[in-house]
Design a protein around this motif. Sequence first.
Motif, PDB file in Angstrom:
ATOM      1  N   ALA A  62       0.829  -1.392  -0.142  1.00  0.00           N
ATOM      2  CA  ALA A  62       0.238  -0.329   0.073  1.00  0.00           C
ATOM      3  C   ALA A  62       0.709   1.360  -0.436  1.00  0.00           C
ATOM      4  O   ALA A  62       0.254   1.871   0.758  1.00  0.00           O
ATOM      5  CB  ALA A  62      -0.805  -0.427   1.273  1.00  0.00           C
ATOM      6  N   ASN A  63       1.833   1.348  -0.943  1.00  0.00           N
ATOM      7  CA  ASN A  63       2.602   2.851  -0.610  1.00  0.00           C
ATOM      8  C   ASN A  63       2.339   3.571  -1.331  1.00  0.00           C
ATOM      9  O   ASN A  63       3.037   4.627  -1.909  1.00  0.00           O
ATOM     10  CB  ASN A  63       4.414   2.076  -1.314  1.00  0.00           C
ATOM     11  CG  ASN A  63       4.323   1.343  -2.047  1.00  0.00           C
ATOM     12  OD1 ASN A  63       4.264   1.486  -3.295  1.00  0.00           O
ATOM     13  ND2 ASN A  63       5.784   0.652  -2.511  1.00  0.00           N
ATOM     14  N   CYS A  64       2.033   3.310  -2.919  1.00  0.00           N
ATOM     15  CA  CYS A  64       1.728   4.098  -3.852  1.00  0.00           C
ATOM     16  C   CYS A  64       0.777   5.206  -2.977  1.00  0.00           C
ATOM     17  O   CYS A  64       0.189   6.941  -4.034  1.00  0.00           O
ATOM     18  CB  CYS A  64       0.790   3.336  -5.075  1.00  0.00           C
ATOM     19  SG  CYS A  64      -0.649   2.715  -5.494  1.00  0.00           S
ATOM     20  N   ARG A  65      -0.654   4.843  -2.711  1.00  0.00           N
ATOM     21  CA  ARG A  65      -1.526   5.777  -2.149  1.00  0.00           C
ATOM     22  C   ARG A  65      -2.484   6.088  -3.403  1.00  0.00           C
ATOM     23  O   ARG A  65      -3.118   6.993  -3.255  1.00  0.00           O
ATOM     24  CB  ARG A  65      -1.460   7.195  -2.032  1.00  0.00           C
ATOM     25  CG  ARG A  65       0.393   6.851  -0.423  1.00  0.00           C
ATOM     26  CD  ARG A  65      -0.112   5.194   0.742  1.00  0.00           C
ATOM     27  NE  ARG A  65      -0.696   5.520   1.607  1.00  0.00           N
ATOM     28  CZ  ARG A  65      -1.380   4.594   2.720  1.00  0.00           C
ATOM     29  NH1 ARG A  65      -1.214   3.385   2.680  1.00  0.00           N
ATOM     30  NH2 ARG A  65      -2.105   4.951   3.550  1.00  0.00           N
ATOM     31  N   LYS A 116     -10.150  13.670  -5.049  1.00  0.00           N
ATOM     32  CA  LYS A 116      -9.275  15.102  -4.612  1.00  0.00           C
ATOM     33  C   LYS A 116      -7.474  14.160  -3.857  1.00  0.00           C
ATOM     34  O   LYS A 116      -7.103  14.368  -4.982  1.00  0.00           O
ATOM     35  CB  LYS A 116      -9.342  15.568  -2.897  1.00  0.00           C
ATOM     36  CG  LYS A 116      -9.072  16.586  -2.553  1.00  0.00           C
ATOM     37  CD  LYS A 116      -8.738  17.710  -3.123  1.00  0.00           C
ATOM     38  CE  LYS A 116      -7.212  19.217  -1.981  1.00  0.00           C
ATOM     39  NZ  LYS A 116      -6.168  18.670  -1.916  1.00  0.00           N
ATOM     40  N   ALA A 117      -8.158  13.211  -3.312  1.00  0.00           N
ATOM     41  CA  ALA A 117      -6.878  12.485  -2.852  1.00  0.00           C
ATOM     42  C   ALA A 117      -5.979  12.061  -4.242  1.00  0.00           C
ATOM     43  O   ALA A 117      -5.033  11.986  -4.508  1.00  0.00           O
ATOM     44  CB  ALA A 117      -7.159  11.489  -1.517  1.00  0.00           C
ATOM     45  N   THR A 146      -5.750  -3.404   0.912  1.00  0.00           N
ATOM     46  CA  THR A 146      -5.857  -3.074   1.861  1.00  0.00           C
ATOM     47  C   THR A 146      -6.859  -3.786   2.680  1.00  0.00           C
ATOM     48  O   THR A 146      -6.947  -3.967   3.982  1.00  0.00           O
ATOM     49  CB  THR A 146      -4.451  -2.449   2.464  1.00  0.00           C
ATOM     50  OG1 THR A 146      -4.863  -1.930   2.851  1.00  0.00           O
ATOM     51  CG2 THR A 146      -3.185  -2.919   2.176  1.00  0.00           C
ATOM     52  N   ASP A 149      -4.712  14.836  -5.912  1.00  0.00           N
ATOM     53  CA  ASP A 149      -3.034  15.068  -5.060  1.00  0.00           C
ATOM     54  C   ASP A 149      -2.440  13.855  -5.240  1.00  0.00           C
ATOM     55  O   ASP A 149      -1.157  14.324  -5.730  1.00  0.00           O
ATOM     56  CB  ASP A 149      -3.571  15.223  -3.608  1.00  0.00           C
ATOM     57  CG  ASP A 149      -4.444  16.629  -3.460  1.00  0.00           C
ATOM     58  OD1 ASP A 149      -4.278  16.704  -4.236  1.00  0.00           O
ATOM     59  OD2 ASP A 149      -5.042  16.475  -2.461  1.00  0.00           O
ATOM     60  N   ILE A 150      -1.806  13.010  -5.391  1.00  0.00           N
ATOM     61  CA  ILE A 150      -1.031  11.384  -5.607  1.00  0.00           C
ATOM     62  C   ILE A 150      -0.678  11.475  -6.815  1.00  0.00           C
ATOM     63  O   ILE A 150       0.859  11.651  -6.774  1.00  0.00           O
ATOM     64  CB  ILE A 150      -2.018   9.971  -4.971  1.00  0.00           C
ATOM     65  CG1 ILE A 150      -2.277  10.310  -3.673  1.00  0.00           C
ATOM     66  CG2 ILE A 150      -0.960   8.785  -5.511  1.00  0.00           C
ATOM     67  CD1 ILE A 150      -1.631  10.286  -2.709  1.00  0.00           C
ATOM     68  N   LEU A 183      -7.008   4.687  -2.465  1.00  0.00           N
ATOM     69  CA  LEU A 183      -7.606   5.503  -1.183  1.00  0.00           C
ATOM     70  C   LEU A 183      -8.967   5.257  -1.601  1.00  0.00           C
ATOM     71  O   LEU A 183      -9.694   5.901  -2.862  1.00  0.00           O
ATOM     72  CB  LEU A 183      -6.885   6.983  -0.813  1.00  0.00           C
ATOM     73  CG  LEU A 183      -5.367   7.353  -1.016  1.00  0.00           C
ATOM     74  CD1 LEU A 183      -5.190   8.598  -0.576  1.00  0.00           C
ATOM     75  CD2 LEU A 183      -5.313   6.715   0.483  1.00  0.00           C
ATOM     76  N   GLN A 204     -10.535   8.750   8.578  1.00  0.00           N
ATOM     77  CA  GLN A 204      -9.225   8.332   7.075  1.00  0.00           C
ATOM     78  C   GLN A 204      -9.468   8.329   6.209  1.00  0.00           C
ATOM     79  O   GLN A 204     -10.141   7.507   6.212  1.00  0.00           O
ATOM     80  CB  GLN A 204      -7.630   8.176   8.454  1.00  0.00           C
ATOM     81  CG  GLN A 204      -7.207   8.611   9.073  1.00  0.00           C
ATOM     82  CD  GLN A 204      -6.172  10.038   8.827  1.00  0.00           C
ATOM     83  OE1 GLN A 204      -6.039   9.850   7.278  1.00  0.00           O
ATOM     84  NE2 GLN A 204      -5.142   9.822   9.776  1.00  0.00           N
ATOM     85  N   ARG A 262     -13.911  13.843  -1.615  1.00  0.00           N
ATOM     86  CA  ARG A 262     -12.825  13.404  -0.740  1.00  0.00           C
ATOM     87  C   ARG A 262     -11.703  12.749  -1.442  1.00  0.00           C
ATOM     88  O   ARG A 262     -10.389  12.251  -1.595  1.00  0.00           O
ATOM     89  CB  ARG A 262     -12.602  12.624   0.601  1.00  0.00           C
ATOM     90  CG  ARG A 262     -12.921  13.696   1.689  1.00  0.00           C
ATOM     91  CD  ARG A 262     -13.492  13.044   2.960  1.00  0.00           C
ATOM     92  NE  ARG A 262     -12.159  12.711   3.967  1.00  0.00           N
ATOM     93  CZ  ARG A 262     -12.206  12.055   4.811  1.00  0.00           C
ATOM     94  NH1 ARG A 262     -13.400  11.025   5.296  1.00  0.00           N
ATOM     95  NH2 ARG A 262     -11.128  10.990   5.248  1.00  0.00           N
TER      96      ARG A 262
END
Lengths: 552, 497
Positions: A43-46, A105-106, A76, A109-110, A49, A70, A102
């Motif tokens: 779960a490192n690329c995020r 938007k996330a 995961t 941003d990523i 979400l 959150q 949300r």
Amino acid sequence: MAFIKLNDLEIEVEDGTNIVEAAKQHGIEVPHYCYHPGLSRPANCRMCLIETYAPPPGAPPGTPAVPGRQLATGCTTSVRSAPPERKLDEKYDAIVQTDSPRVIKAREDILEFLLVHHPLDCPVCDQAGECDLQDFSYRHGHDKSRYIEVKNVPPKKDLGPDVLLYSTRCIVCTRCIRFCDEVSGSGELGLINRGSHDEIDIPRSHEGTPIQLLDNKLAGNVVDICPVGALISKDFLFKSRPWFMEKANSICSGCSVGCNVTVEYKTDGLYRIKPRFHADINQHWMCDDGRLGYHYVNSDDRLQLPLKKIGGEQTTTQWSDALTLITEKLSEVEADDIVVIGSAQGTNEDNYVLQQFAHDVLKTTQLGLFGQQPGEEHKFPQFTIEADKNPNTAGARTILGSANGNVVLEGDTLWEKVAGAKVVYLVSGVPDRALEDTEREALEKVEFLIVQDVLPSEVTELADVVLPGTTFAEKDGTFTNSTGWVQRIRKAIDPPGEAQVDWEITQQLAKQLDGEIDYHFAGEIANAIAENVEGYGDATHQNIGNTGIKLA
Amino acid sequence: MVQEKRILYEHLDVPNINTFDVYRQHEGYTRFEKAIAEYQPDDITKMVMDSGLKGRGGAGFSTGLKWSFVPKDIEPRYLCCNADESEPGTFSNRYVLEKNPHLLIEGILICCYAMGIETTYVYIRGEFTLGKKMLDAALKEAYERGYLGENVHGTGLNINIYTHPGAGAYICGEETGLIESLEGKRGQPRNKPPFPAVEGVFMKPTVVQNVETLCNLPFIVGNGVEWYTQMGPTYGDGRFDPPKPDPNTGTKLYCISGDVNEPGVYELELGLTCTELIEVAGGLRGEEVKAVIPGGSSAPILTHYELDTRLDFTSLTLAKSMLGSGGIIVMNETRNIVDCLLNIMKFYAHESCGQCTPCRWGTPWVRDIVQRIADGDGRQTTITRPKFGVTESGRWGNTGETEEIYEDLDLLESVANNIANVDTMTWNTICVFGIAVSWPAVSYMRKFRPEFEAAIRESKLVTLPVAEATVPPEENYAYQQRFIPKEFSELQETTED
């Protein structure tokens, strides 16, 4: 089964399914980079979400669920059926939102972060057109960059025999590292440096000379799983844009595992072979022997016209001439003097027609099996490359012997029979087959040797008549792998020159000898096999379908 | 004048306290013996819970609560002592390790007894060569005297302690990063849940505790819960009455550095104000306080308007900051906040582990923006708000007012908030490093915006007078939101009424 609410959908999914997969099953895209269904989940690329719902902390039972503070990563977050008192809104096992403001938007941003150091060199990148970064940027990203600082430019690296690393394009999802750790078990790849200077690399000395190359037999898979254009196959580099190629679902002909593959081709030949998911056979992977073993199909040396031997020299001839020559010879000799040899490289259909030809037309019981010599077996933690280098040994053996009390000549008994025969009809189709001394001596003794093959080889040199056959990429049919899966191969390209599909050649010979073999397409033969061959009852053309069928 | 309250540091200056014999003369290991003799393991867990001890490493999570999450039916369980003290401005653990390592060993023994743990790993910051040397020597002595190893002190307990030096990464102070590093992997934090209490070192239940937290245990056991809870701001008397009852008990090792006359570690009761603390540390060096960092460089900064904030876990959380590791950095009027932020951002950009996307590429970006502002290349745009009317030349046209937009400040805030949003306290990263980056970035920029604007406007670093540089409290969102404990005087007034 877990009953979940995904956006506005109420869906049921298997227990333990993660949200990325659950959404995919219902046509909703949750963009992701580091997650790969065949690998662990850091779960490192995020990127995946999502918004998960839960009752507010400390609230009495029955309180409606609210979005969590959150965002959670979809890869995961697994869902499973909950006991009644823990159901959300009294009926759901989970409530998930993949398209809330949300989340949107996330993702934006990523993606912005992912692109700050990316060179945006799509026009010269091999991955363009099948690049997750490109696709998700179009669908979920900003249209403008706010980044005006200097970009990192890590060096381009040669990792191994077939893999190049364009570090600038890398988004450090670590799929390749996890593949080498978990599937191939060889662990050649790792991260060097830290933070924004993270780079994928192989072990190197202080001067930069490689200590260990990425040269395991599964190395090519890292190119497939790279979601961007960082890991590139040298074999395919700058050859074609992905959208210019056509695709055919097929089966790898490199060994008896029977990996599901996609053959990508244009009118002038094959361009690459990629693995296709099959849960019980190859999962997501294939080996480099199979991946890079297609080049013989494109070879300029391919047999394009029939050859006949005149005074020790092989010269090209016409089909009608070659067939007449063969039928004349076959009708001259007794049935006991004829040996018919099928190929483990050929499809079930090729071998079935050959078997029918031998049994019904030539009335011979002397049927043999020919194939590639065994290689080495390679075992990896999650993958095996088998020693039998033929895709269809199991199928050919059963089918050739089906009308003959399951007797198929192989090994020394075969070559003894060949040595004593007058006419031998050998269907080879094996590229680069070297002959052993006993095999050569036996074939040399044959009065009239008919060889049906794809490339000039030691076998065709000995032949009195050579018939140009076809490879796996040029015909339809089925292969039976070592574990009994009957799977379909599909025609990608046309045979070169006047080469013909193997069973069609056999059928023409039969017709010339007044045999009653009359098939029109491979599926018809598959149905005939299902009807007549023991154990193949379920393997009808309709049943085999895309995923194949496992014989009982 | 507030006095130091030395508990952990009581015998710190005794000569040779690092040796077993001297430590033994100063009640050494008696608390552990008392624990074994008088209490069952569960009693100790309950005592720790009742004492209200909060983890001193930074997050301030209740130690007793953390222990209660550890499943008792999975063997083995591990204790991991976090001695990777690397938060800038923090240097309290180091003194314990270098001067009084037996205190830490005693704390570990008590924790191991309470939790039924046999193996402890002490992850020491790689730069603490002396600390590791002293601790190793103390461990050797403890093994020789039978306080470690098999059948500890004749009780049948087997307790082993191993030290492991770090390799110099800040992120290995994060508990799961530390565990990964301890296991021999790249120091990158894990996804939570599962928390280390359930799956930690070698995928077994693990208690991860800071040195200072463990050093508190002997005193809780030795002097009792009642004695311990008396320290710190008393709540319930109306003076300290946060919206949610939240104990802040015991002492804290405050590391005071920056513009004070006598920087150093001071052990004080929790709940003193910034002003009091500066007094303890010999007063301010300079004319006036410009800013105070209350809990290591990742904590949001406090302005001179906020000096009455109490330095305990709850008050600082309510003041939209955090006590963190207790590293207090005082800045006087000569300090330029842009320059300070640049310093901190350089550190975080260098220390990001690079595992997850927002932090890997967001932290250097934030650093680059601040660098640009500090170099005098900050971008500023003049925009005109459209408003139509008769212009000066007598024609119909746009008469809108022009407005200065500090593009780079908006960008800085936006990028930092995209790593971790300080307003909603949500982060897109795996660990809390993300918020440790955006907290200083956003709080410095918001609270000292005039200084940032000046740097962009004048294309160079400009240190403004304190009053001008600071955003007034009425415009300071965090200041508006903060919780102010009532003073005694006010309290008396209200009761009189």
